[in-house]
Design an enzyme around this catalytic site. Structure first.
Site, PDB file in Angstrom:
ATOM      1  N   SER A   7       0.917 -30.968   5.865  1.00 23.23           N
ATOM      2  CA  SER A   7       0.471 -29.909   6.785  1.00 23.23           C
ATOM      3  C   SER A   7       1.609 -28.916   6.964  1.00 23.23           C
ATOM      4  O   SER A   7       2.752 -29.194   6.603  1.00 23.23           O
ATOM      5  CB  SER A   7       0.121 -30.509   8.153  1.00 23.23           C
ATOM      6  OG  SER A   7       1.305 -30.821   8.863  1.00 23.23           O
ATOM      7  N   ASP A   8       1.322 -27.748   7.528  1.00 20.01           N
ATOM      8  CA  ASP A   8       2.427 -26.914   7.983  1.00 20.01           C
ATOM      9  C   ASP A   8       2.856 -27.468   9.348  1.00 20.01           C
ATOM     10  O   ASP A   8       2.229 -28.390   9.906  1.00 20.01           O
ATOM     11  CB  ASP A   8       2.046 -25.429   8.041  1.00 20.01           C
ATOM     12  CG  ASP A   8       3.300 -24.533   7.994  1.00 20.01           C
ATOM     13  OD1 ASP A   8       4.409 -25.046   8.228  1.00 20.01           O
ATOM     14  OD2 ASP A   8       3.167 -23.332   7.740  1.00 20.01           O
ATOM     15  N   TYR A   9       3.887 -26.892   9.881  1.00 21.58           N
ATOM     16  CA  TYR A   9       4.540 -27.400  11.089  1.00 21.58           C
ATOM     17  C   TYR A   9       3.562 -27.519  12.275  1.00 21.58           C
ATOM     18  O   TYR A   9       3.117 -26.505  12.796  1.00 21.58           O
ATOM     19  CB  TYR A   9       5.652 -26.413  11.447  1.00 21.58           C
ATOM     20  CG  TYR A   9       6.789 -26.961  12.255  1.00 21.58           C
ATOM     21  CD1 TYR A   9       8.051 -27.113  11.697  1.00 21.58           C
ATOM     22  CD2 TYR A   9       6.625 -27.294  13.585  1.00 21.58           C
ATOM     23  CE1 TYR A   9       9.116 -27.574  12.448  1.00 21.58           C
ATOM     24  CE2 TYR A   9       7.686 -27.770  14.343  1.00 21.58           C
ATOM     25  CZ  TYR A   9       8.928 -27.904  13.763  1.00 21.58           C
ATOM     26  OH  TYR A   9       9.979 -28.370  14.508  1.00 21.58           O
ATOM     27  N   THR A  10       3.210 -28.731  12.618  1.00 22.45           N
ATOM     28  CA  THR A  10       2.264 -29.049  13.705  1.00 22.45           C
ATOM     29  C   THR A  10       0.873 -28.436  13.508  1.00 22.45           C
ATOM     30  O   THR A  10       0.137 -28.253  14.472  1.00 22.45           O
ATOM     31  CB  THR A  10       2.782 -28.641  15.110  1.00 22.45           C
ATOM     32  OG1 THR A  10       2.958 -27.217  15.148  1.00 22.45           O
ATOM     33  CG2 THR A  10       4.073 -29.315  15.485  1.00 22.45           C
TER      34      THR A  10
END
Ligand code: NOJ
Length: 747
Positions: A288-291
């Site tokens: 995933s991207d950050y969070t």
């Protein structure tokens, strides 16, 4: 006869060695499968979920830190990887915890944003693209991989291959610009540079293609905003560079923050599973991207954290970056039957296979070599290459009356402007491990070039973004005393990159007022621009004698600009993103459609046409534009045939003559236009380029070859094919060229 025999023998030898290589690959794959499957058998559910979680070390923070206790996470087998941790000692220390203190001793993967170099910083990616030099781009990633692995890293969050047509979006700086065809070539070159031929080598890293998908098209250019587009635009313009990176063997993919047509990428099963794995055959893992798993709640597709995790993992998202959702909720989801053990096993398998391919199971400390850390970082060769590459990325936008190169006869030069001696603004965004203190500013570059020969005056004039005019007097005085002025204007590094969208993309603060006052001193003046996006600089284009687009050139920026200013390097770069006249024209890009009412410049009074009443339709500088100190003249285009059947090829050639006074490099560009399509086609599409060196006075014949597949596009039923009928073929020095011929593709 003998020649035939030799030929047959060579073909036999070649097919034998290909068969051998194939067999070797199959055996290696079988070995890997067995190893990974055996390991999965031994793993508890918690250990599996641990592999699916990635945490930041907290060193370089690229978002809110959710996991302050990352060492304990590693110790408890709750982390599969760590990002933002580098240097041999640090990485080794963390790896030791994973290898020595966890039950199954599974090593961690170490990731980092290595976007335009690791320690030796190269120009920002948008600038690199302006070089149109695929070999140099690949080499820069090779060096970046060497330096990153010498400091413990084995995974990079790059390349960023998002096509972008809106310069308000701050992240245009990280990509290759607006063109899909060129962007795809660059994407593949970057993957090859990072990964080399052997991922398990100690100096190669695993690439992570991002941001999947279409993150470069946020509405109104505002970062993280909604993306909505037709299926055709998605397939035709936005997806190909990701596909090119996957085809080049990229080991991982990062899902994007945005939604596409109502479905966030992070929970988009069609995107992450059907298309990526099913159609494209991607066999790596998706992070995933950050969070971005957590953000599914804010997007409004998940009611709570558990549902966010459920949606993401079932969509095919293997690893949760920093969000802790998998770590905290996945066990419960499996126990309640909302996520199957098979799904978990699939994700874990992909992650463990990545670690296997990197050679981490053979030697978890493969990338922790103190000797390499001392000898393979920021070497003189790296600096030399960074300087050459930066000079290849600088675009000459204007040069009236041959203001540049700086005349050899001058005695005094004034270097003015807030970016003239600003170390912290030479590297550009996303240069986390780069050491800004070690980079060369423009003033330093000019001083070292002119030492003992030319007197150098310096005045800052003003800040980048303030209203004060306090320094103007001193700056104008310096300009008056000089025979030549270099005026360094632009954005600060942090005005582009993530979360740095702007509604006004002009030169900020009081810098234009400073420029007006300097120009009124009447000296030959070259403006040097530092920025990470196309800016609106129409006034500058009218009033500055010369303009150099220097972007953020990296570690050797100042030397590279000085090489260009003083004519040691003749500029050759060409922009890969259109420069608008005003922000009101945005989005503006070269491969637009004709519309049913195209504007006709010969009849400007014709009101009911697709046009503005207060601005021309044309940009300030078109895609592919860039000047040289010399001039190039293109002859008419010759084709080897005027009709061709499907399955055949056509050759187009043009003579280019260097008509100026300098040897130079020219980037010749080939565009096509399908005159009548089943669906409307762009007025031009880039389908080839050649970067060639032509000595002054010489003529070179440049030849291109096109296959029918180069002319194909998605039809109404989304089948990909080439239309029969008339095509226009253009070859010229930028996308505004009207040097064209027609040819016909037969039924
Ligand atoms: C968020 C950015 O969108 C992405 O490009 C980057 O790789 C991650 N943060 C990690 O820093």
């Amino acid at each position: 006869m003998l020649r035939n025999k030799i030929l047959v023998a060579m073909i036999l030898l070649l097919s034998c060695s290909m068969a051998f290589a194939q067999e070797k690959k199959t055996t290696e794959n079988e070995k890997m499968e067995k190893f990974v499957n055996d390991l999965i058998q031994k793993m508890t559910l918690e250990e599996k979920i641990g592999q699916m979680s990635l945490f930041t070390s907290g060193w370089t923070i690229t978002g809110p830190v959710m996991s302050k206790d990352y060492r304990n996470y590693i110790r408890k087998g709750k982390a599969g990887g760590i990002f933002n941790a580098y240097t041999v000692d640090y990485v080794k220390d963390l790896q030791k915890i994973a290898v020595e203190e966890t039950r199954l001793h599974i090593p961690l993967i170490f990731g980092y944003d290595v976007i335009h170099g690791h320690r030796t910083i190269f120009p920002v990616p948008l600038a690199q693209a302006s070089s149109w030099d695929l070999d140099a781009i690949e080499k820069s990633e090779r060096i970046a991989a060497t330096e990153a692995t010498a400091e413990g890293l084995n995974w990079v969050f790059a390349p960023m291959v998002d096509i972008a047509r809106d310069p308000r979006w701050g992240r245009v700086m990280e990509g290759a610009g607006e063109d899909t065809w060129l962007g795809s070539q660059i994407a593949a070159a970057r993957v090859k540079g990072f990964q080399g031929d052997d991922l398990s080598a100690a100096n190669t890293v695993m690439a992570c293609v991002k941001h999947f998908a279409a993150y470069g098209a946020p509405q109104a250019g505002r970062d993280y905003n909604t993306v909505d587009m037709s299926e055709r635009s998605l397939y035709e313009w936005y997806l190909p560079p990701y596909k090119a990176a996957v085809d080049a063997g990229a080991g991982s993919v990062m899902s994007s923050f945005n939604e596409i047509a109502g479905v966030p990428s992070t929970s988009n099963r069609w995107l992450l599973t059907d298309l990526l794995r099913g159609n494209w055959g991607f066999d790596g893992f998706v992070v995933s991207d950050y969070t971005s798993v957590n953000e599914l709640i804010k997007h409004g597709v998940a009611a709570d954290s558990a549902s966010a995790g459920q949606l993401a993992v079932n969509a095919g998202l293997d690893m949760d970056m920093e969000g802790s959702i998998y770590a905290d909720y996945m066990k419960g989801l499996v126990e309640s039957g909302k996520v199957s053990v098979e799904t978990i096993n699939e994700s874990v398998k992909r992650i463990l296979e990545a670690k296997y391919k990197l050679g981490l199971f053979d030697d978890p400390y493969r990338y922790c070599n103190k000797e390499r850390e001392k000898t393979e970082i920021m070497t003189p060769e790296d600096h030399a290459f960074a300087r050459k590459f930066a000079s290849e990325s600088i675009v000459l936008l204007k040069n009236s009356g041959q203001t540049l190169p700086v005349s050899k006869k001058i005695n005094t030069i004034a270097v003015i402007g807030p970016l003239a001696d600003s170390k912290e603004n030479m590297l550009g965004g996303w240069s986390g491990a780069g050491e800004w203190k070690k980079c060369v500013t423009l003033l330093e570059g000019i001083k070292s070039k002119t030492e003992g020969k030319i007197r150098v005056l310096y005045a800052k004039g003003c800040d980048i973004d303030s209203k004060s005019t306090k320094g103007f007097g001193e700056a104008v005085k310096a300009a008056r005393q000089a025979d030549f002025v270099v005026l360094a204007l632009g954005e600060s590094s942090d005005m582009t990159g993530e979360a740095s969208s702007r509604t006004d993309i002009s030169i900020p603060g009081n810098q234009m007022e400073l420029a007006r006052q300097i120009f009124s001193a009447g000296k030959p003046t070259a403006v040097v621009l530092f920025n990470g996006r196309p800016l609106t600089i129409e006034e500058l284009d009218h009033s500055a004698p010369a303009i150099l687009e220097a972007w953020y050139g990296g570690t050797e920026a100042g030397n590279a600009i000085a090489d260009i200013l003083f004519g040691e390097v003749n500029p050759s770069a060409k922009i890969t993103m259109t420069f608008p006249r005003s922000v009101g024209q945005v989005p503006i890009f070269y491969n637009s459609k004709n519309t049913g009412r195209p504007f006709d410049a010969s009849k400007p009074e014709d009101k009911f046409k697709s046009r503005y009443i207060d601005s021309p339709n044309t940009p300030l500088y078109p895609f592919g534009y860039g000047l040289s100190y010399t001039t190039f003249k293109y002859s008419g285009i010759k084709l080897d045939k005027s009709t061709f059947a499907k399955g055949d090829k056509i050759k187009a050639s043009v003579n280019i003559t260097n008509t100026g006074n300098y040897d130079g490099d020219e980037i010749a560009q080939l565009y096509v236009h399908d005159v009548v399509g089943e669906v409307t086609r762009p007025v031009k599409e880039l389908k080839g380029f050649r970067k060639v060196h032509i000595a002054k006075g010489e003529t070179l014949t440049v030849t291109f070859e096109l296959k029918d597949n180069d002319l194909a596009y998605y039809h109404q039923d989304m089948s990909y094919a080439c239309d029969p009928g008339v095509f226009e073929l253009f070859i010229g020095s930028d996308s505004s060229t009207d040097n064209k011929v027609d040819f016909t593709v037969l039924e």
